[in-house]
Design a protein around this motif. Structure first.
Motif, PDB file in Angstrom:
ATOM      1  N   VAL A   1       3.832  -6.488  -0.501  1.00 47.25           N
ATOM      2  CA  VAL A   1       3.694  -7.787  -0.462  1.00 47.25           C
ATOM      3  C   VAL A   1       2.387  -8.736  -0.634  1.00 47.25           C
ATOM      4  O   VAL A   1       2.025  -7.984   0.834  1.00 47.25           O
TER       5      VAL A   1
ATOM      6  N   SER B   1       2.237 -13.894  -3.585  1.00 45.30           N
ATOM      7  CA  SER B   1       0.927 -14.204  -4.343  1.00 45.30           C
ATOM      8  C   SER B   1       1.908 -13.066  -4.965  1.00 45.30           C
ATOM      9  O   SER B   1       1.419 -13.084  -6.368  1.00 45.30           O
ATOM     10  N   SER B   2       2.152 -11.710  -4.805  1.00 47.43           N
ATOM     11  CA  SER B   2       2.599 -10.842  -5.163  1.00 47.43           C
ATOM     12  C   SER B   2       3.667  -9.634  -4.584  1.00 47.43           C
ATOM     13  O   SER B   2       3.091 -10.459  -3.289  1.00 47.43           O
TER      14      SER B   2
ATOM     15  N   TYR C   1       1.179 -12.802   0.633  1.00 45.00           N
ATOM     16  CA  TYR C   1       1.775 -13.580   0.802  1.00 45.00           C
ATOM     17  C   TYR C   1       1.235 -13.945   1.780  1.00 45.00           C
ATOM     18  O   TYR C   1      -0.108 -13.814   2.976  1.00 45.00           O
TER      19      TYR C   1
ATOM     20  N   GLY D   1       9.627 -12.495  -4.983  1.00 39.05           N
ATOM     21  CA  GLY D   1       8.987 -13.466  -5.983  1.00 39.05           C
ATOM     22  C   GLY D   1       9.136 -14.939  -5.742  1.00 39.05           C
ATOM     23  O   GLY D   1       8.020 -15.490  -6.216  1.00 39.05           O
TER      24      GLY D   1
ATOM     25  N   GLU E   1      11.581  -7.477  -7.086  1.00 41.97           N
ATOM     26  CA  GLU E   1      10.856  -8.489  -7.335  1.00 41.97           C
ATOM     27  C   GLU E   1      11.077  -9.645  -7.138  1.00 41.97           C
ATOM     28  O   GLU E   1      10.084 -10.734  -6.799  1.00 41.97           O
TER      29      GLU E   1
ATOM     30  N   GLU F   1      -1.098  -8.950   4.115  1.00 41.86           N
ATOM     31  CA  GLU F   1      -0.653  -7.773   2.510  1.00 41.86           C
ATOM     32  C   GLU F   1       0.096  -7.274   4.161  1.00 41.86           C
ATOM     33  O   GLU F   1       0.247  -6.732   4.784  1.00 41.86           O
TER      34      GLU F   1
ATOM     35  N   THR G   1       5.172  -6.908  -5.663  1.00 39.35           N
ATOM     36  CA  THR G   1       4.943  -4.824  -6.477  1.00 39.35           C
ATOM     37  C   THR G   1       6.326  -3.773  -5.722  1.00 39.35           C
ATOM     38  O   THR G   1       6.022  -3.130  -4.240  1.00 39.35           O
TER      39      THR G   1
END
Length: 70
Positions: free
Chosen positions: A44, A31-32, A46, A25, A21, A3, A34
């Motif tokens: 992020v 995986s996320s 990943y 993305g 995003e 992260e 914002t």
């Protein structure tokens, strides 16, 4: 899972949020993601094969600068 939070001072509106995003993305391994407009940051999460360098390159490819001390 890694992260990271990146500071991107040029983020200032919903267009910035949606374009960043969307672009981040789409990277394989993310995986996320914002984007927070008030703090001008991107959080992020990943895993491989994506790297922080490729995430930064994607942000810069969208026209935003990522300061080195972010």
């Amino acid at each position: 899972m890694t992260e990271a939070t990146l500071r991107v001072p040029e983020i200032h509106c919903d267009h910035c949020k949606s374009s960043l995003e969307g672009a981040i993305g789409e990277l394989d391994g993310v995986s996320s993601v914002t984007v927070d407009i008030p703090t001008a940051t991107i959080a992020v999460a990943y895993d491989e094969p994506v790297t922080i360098e490729s995430i930064i390159a994607t942000i810069e490819g969208e026209g935003y600068e990522v300061p080195e001390n972010a």
